[in-house]
Design a protein around this motif. Structure first.
Motif, PDB file in Angstrom:
ATOM      1  N   ILE A  95       0.847  -1.195   0.000  1.00  0.00           N
ATOM      2  CA  ILE A  95       0.000   0.000   0.000  1.00  0.00           C
ATOM      3  C   ILE A  95       0.881   1.242   0.000  1.00  0.00           C
ATOM      4  CG2 ILE A  95      -1.760   1.320   1.247  1.00  0.00           C
ATOM      5  CD1 ILE A  95      -2.857  -1.310   0.237  1.00  0.00           C
ATOM      6  N   ASP A  96       0.531   2.204  -0.856  1.00  0.00           N
ATOM      7  CA  ASP A  96       1.219   3.489  -0.888  1.00  0.00           C
ATOM      8  C   ASP A  96       0.190   4.603  -0.946  1.00  0.00           C
ATOM      9  OD1 ASP A  96       2.575   5.904  -1.861  1.00  0.00           O
ATOM     10  OD2 ASP A  96       4.311   4.595  -2.130  1.00  0.00           O
ATOM     11  N   LYS A  97       0.084   5.384   0.142  1.00  0.00           N
ATOM     12  CA  LYS A  97      -0.831   6.519   0.183  1.00  0.00           C
ATOM     13  C   LYS A  97      -0.090   7.845   0.090  1.00  0.00           C
ATOM     14  CE  LYS A  97      -3.997   6.362   3.404  1.00  0.00           C
ATOM     15  NZ  LYS A  97      -4.551   6.161   4.764  1.00  0.00           N
ATOM     16  N   TYR A  98       1.234   7.786  -0.114  1.00  0.00           N
ATOM     17  CA  TYR A  98       2.030   9.009  -0.140  1.00  0.00           C
ATOM     18  C   TYR A  98       1.819   9.794  -1.422  1.00  0.00           C
ATOM     19  CZ  TYR A  98       6.117  12.070   0.007  1.00  0.00           C
ATOM     20  OH  TYR A  98       6.946  13.161  -0.007  1.00  0.00           O
ATOM     21  N   TRP A  99       1.871   9.098  -2.572  1.00  0.00           N
ATOM     22  CA  TRP A  99       1.819   9.780  -3.853  1.00  0.00           C
ATOM     23  C   TRP A  99       0.406  10.066  -4.321  1.00  0.00           C
ATOM     24  CZ3 TRP A  99       6.118  11.941  -5.153  1.00  0.00           C
ATOM     25  CH2 TRP A  99       7.333  11.368  -4.786  1.00  0.00           C
ATOM     26  N   ASP A 100      -0.512   9.112  -4.129  1.00  0.00           N
ATOM     27  CA  ASP A 100      -1.860   9.255  -4.686  1.00  0.00           C
ATOM     28  C   ASP A 100      -2.780   8.275  -3.969  1.00  0.00           C
ATOM     29  OD1 ASP A 100      -4.106   9.690  -6.202  1.00  0.00           O
ATOM     30  OD2 ASP A 100      -3.239   9.054  -8.106  1.00  0.00           O
ATOM     31  N   ALA A 110      -5.434  -5.633  -4.874  1.00  0.00           N
ATOM     32  CA  ALA A 110      -4.237  -6.172  -5.527  1.00  0.00           C
ATOM     33  C   ALA A 110      -3.289  -6.773  -4.490  1.00  0.00           C
ATOM     34  CB  ALA A 110      -3.524  -5.070  -6.313  1.00  0.00           C
ATOM     35  N   PHE A 111      -3.138  -6.102  -3.380  1.00  0.00           N
ATOM     36  CA  PHE A 111      -2.287  -6.606  -2.312  1.00  0.00           C
ATOM     37  C   PHE A 111      -2.804  -7.944  -1.802  1.00  0.00           C
ATOM     38  CE2 PHE A 111      -0.942  -5.992   2.357  1.00  0.00           C
ATOM     39  CZ  PHE A 111       0.272  -6.623   2.148  1.00  0.00           C
ATOM     40  N   ALA A 112      -4.105  -8.004  -1.537  1.00  0.00           N
ATOM     41  CA  ALA A 112      -4.695  -9.241  -1.021  1.00  0.00           C
ATOM     42  C   ALA A 112      -4.504 -10.397  -1.995  1.00  0.00           C
ATOM     43  CB  ALA A 112      -6.181  -9.031  -0.734  1.00  0.00           C
ATOM     44  N   VAL A 115      -0.866 -11.508  -1.825  1.00  0.00           N
ATOM     45  CA  VAL A 115      -0.615 -12.256  -0.592  1.00  0.00           C
ATOM     46  C   VAL A 115      -1.087 -13.699  -0.767  1.00  0.00           C
ATOM     47  CG1 VAL A 115      -1.244 -12.505   1.843  1.00  0.00           C
ATOM     48  CG2 VAL A 115      -0.648 -10.251   0.941  1.00  0.00           C
ATOM     49  N   GLY A 116      -2.222 -13.845  -1.436  1.00  0.00           N
ATOM     50  CA  GLY A 116      -2.727 -15.185  -1.728  1.00  0.00           C
ATOM     51  C   GLY A 116      -1.777 -15.994  -2.592  1.00  0.00           C
ATOM     52  N   TRP A 117      -1.164 -15.340  -3.574  1.00  0.00           N
ATOM     53  CA  TRP A 117      -0.159 -16.035  -4.399  1.00  0.00           C
ATOM     54  C   TRP A 117       0.957 -16.578  -3.514  1.00  0.00           C
ATOM     55  CZ3 TRP A 117       1.058 -11.773  -8.590  1.00  0.00           C
ATOM     56  CH2 TRP A 117      -0.077 -11.555  -9.390  1.00  0.00           C
ATOM     57  N   ALA A 118       1.423 -15.744  -2.592  1.00  0.00           N
ATOM     58  CA  ALA A 118       2.535 -16.138  -1.724  1.00  0.00           C
ATOM     59  C   ALA A 118       2.152 -17.333  -0.857  1.00  0.00           C
ATOM     60  CB  ALA A 118       2.967 -14.955  -0.862  1.00  0.00           C
ATOM     61  N   ILE A 119       0.949 -17.306  -0.319  1.00  0.00           N
ATOM     62  CA  ILE A 119       0.484 -18.423   0.505  1.00  0.00           C
ATOM     63  C   ILE A 119       0.415 -19.699  -0.329  1.00  0.00           C
ATOM     64  CG2 ILE A 119      -1.486 -19.334   1.790  1.00  0.00           C
ATOM     65  CD1 ILE A 119      -2.056 -16.393   2.637  1.00  0.00           C
ATOM     66  N   ASP A 120      -0.155 -19.600  -1.519  1.00  0.00           N
ATOM     67  CA  ASP A 120      -0.302 -20.775  -2.381  1.00  0.00           C
ATOM     68  C   ASP A 120       1.045 -21.368  -2.776  1.00  0.00           C
ATOM     69  OD1 ASP A 120      -3.020 -20.452  -2.254  1.00  0.00           O
ATOM     70  OD2 ASP A 120      -3.196 -19.467  -4.210  1.00  0.00           O
ATOM     71  N   PHE A 140      -4.353  -8.016   5.991  1.00  0.00           N
ATOM     72  CA  PHE A 140      -3.912  -9.179   6.756  1.00  0.00           C
ATOM     73  C   PHE A 140      -5.074  -9.836   7.486  1.00  0.00           C
ATOM     74  CE2 PHE A 140       0.854  -7.935   7.516  1.00  0.00           C
ATOM     75  CZ  PHE A 140       1.121  -8.198   6.180  1.00  0.00           C
ATOM     76  N   ASP A 141      -6.015  -9.023   7.955  1.00  0.00           N
ATOM     77  CA  ASP A 141      -7.154  -9.553   8.705  1.00  0.00           C
ATOM     78  C   ASP A 141      -8.020 -10.498   7.871  1.00  0.00           C
ATOM     79  OD1 ASP A 141      -6.684  -8.404  11.209  1.00  0.00           O
ATOM     80  OD2 ASP A 141      -7.684  -6.531  10.663  1.00  0.00           O
ATOM     81  N   ARG A 142      -7.874 -10.470   6.557  1.00  0.00           N
ATOM     82  CA  ARG A 142      -8.682 -11.333   5.698  1.00  0.00           C
ATOM     83  C   ARG A 142      -8.196 -12.781   5.700  1.00  0.00           C
ATOM     84  NH1 ARG A 142      -9.455  -7.957   0.024  1.00  0.00           N
ATOM     85  NH2 ARG A 142      -9.694  -5.848   0.914  1.00  0.00           N
ATOM     86  N   PHE A 143      -6.991 -13.007   6.212  1.00  0.00           N
ATOM     87  CA  PHE A 143      -6.364 -14.320   6.072  1.00  0.00           C
ATOM     88  C   PHE A 143      -6.283 -15.046   7.408  1.00  0.00           C
ATOM     89  CE2 PHE A 143      -4.868 -11.754   2.560  1.00  0.00           C
ATOM     90  CZ  PHE A 143      -4.942 -12.626   1.480  1.00  0.00           C
TER      91      PHE A 143
END
Length: 255
Positions: A95-100, A110-112, A115-120, A140-143
């Motif tokens: 997550i990046d909230k600095y630029w936009d 997209a992050f979630a 993360v799923g790819w990594a788990i799999d 993270f709370d989704r997993f």
């Protein structure tokens, strides 16, 4: 020493990339981890790895600043490359909230997914978190379980470290920011502890003192290690040894 986060495949190094690698090796840097940014960086990253297969490893992911309305199509194309080559991590993602903040909802999705790819695939994640820790932890709370990973370019507070550790025993990537005059990172190092620090440059960005203001490169890792050592009251050689072993464990790098 291992540079766990460097982008020396980017155009900033087109004129002297081989020399940059040679300087890193001469400075005692034994391995470079190359995280992807977007679709356009996949081939340059692979070309660099192909040229230096013994001292580089690759990570695959879509950087949060590259997430837009078409992020699903881009993720599909990136996912299609996961079985083409050997990767040591999914990243950099986050997550990046600095630029936009326009596509924060899309960044979280997209992050979630990644993360799923990594788990799999039983791979670690390289997390980019700029002004976005709340959102990262919401994902993270989704997993039910999370992959191992590193919070790249960490610049947070002691409380941030404690919040992150409620979710897992993550590593923290420390780069040139630790050498900056007004940086709060030195005060956070004891909370992190040497056993959970990884060395990184984030080249070509964030060159450490005394190189600040110049293009960053992996040969500057010793300056970062020395600064960490001074703040923790240990020898630089101990910082190098401990962080190298941590990098090998996290990314399953060769000895």
């Amino acid at each position: 020493m291992i540079d766990t986060h460097t982008h020396i495949y980017l155009p900033e190094f087109d004129e002297d990339r081989n020399e940059v690698v040679a300087r890193a090796v001469a400075a005692g840097v034994s391995h470079l981890v190359l995280p992807n940014v977007d679709l356009g960086t996949v081939e340059p990253m692979y070309s660099l790895h192909e040229a230096y297969p013994d001292c580089t490893s690759m990570a695959m992911g879509l950087h949060p600043t590259e997430v837009g309305a078409d992020y699903r199509q881009n993720l599909e194309r990136i996912a299609s490359r996961l079985d083409d080559w050997q990767f040591v991590a999914i990243g950099e993602i986050g997550i990046d909230k600095y630029w936009d903040t326009t596509f924060i909802a899309e960044q979280k999705e997209a992050f979630a997914e990644q993360v799923g790819w990594a788990i799999d695939r039983d791979l670690p994640i390289i997390i980019h978190c700029r002004d976005g820790l709340d959102e990262v932890l919401e994902v993270f709370d989704r997993f039910d379980r999370l992959p191992r990973g590193v919070f790249h370019s960490f610049g947070g507070t002691v409380e941030d470290v404690r919040r992150i550790r409620r979710y897992g025993d993550f590593y923290f990537g420390i780069n040139g920011i630790v050498t900056f005059k007004r940086s709060q990172v030195p005060q956070v190092l004891p909370e992190i502890g040497l056993q959970r620090i990884l060395l990184e440059t984030d080249s070509p960005y964030l060159a450490p003192v005394p190189h600040r203001g110049r293009r960053n490169e992996s040969s500057y890792i010793p300056d970062i290690a020395a600064c960490i050592a001074s703040h923790l009251g240990v020898a630089a050689v101990e910082v190098s040894a401990v962080t190298d072993e941590s990098a090998r464990q996290l990314f399953k790098l060769p000895q």
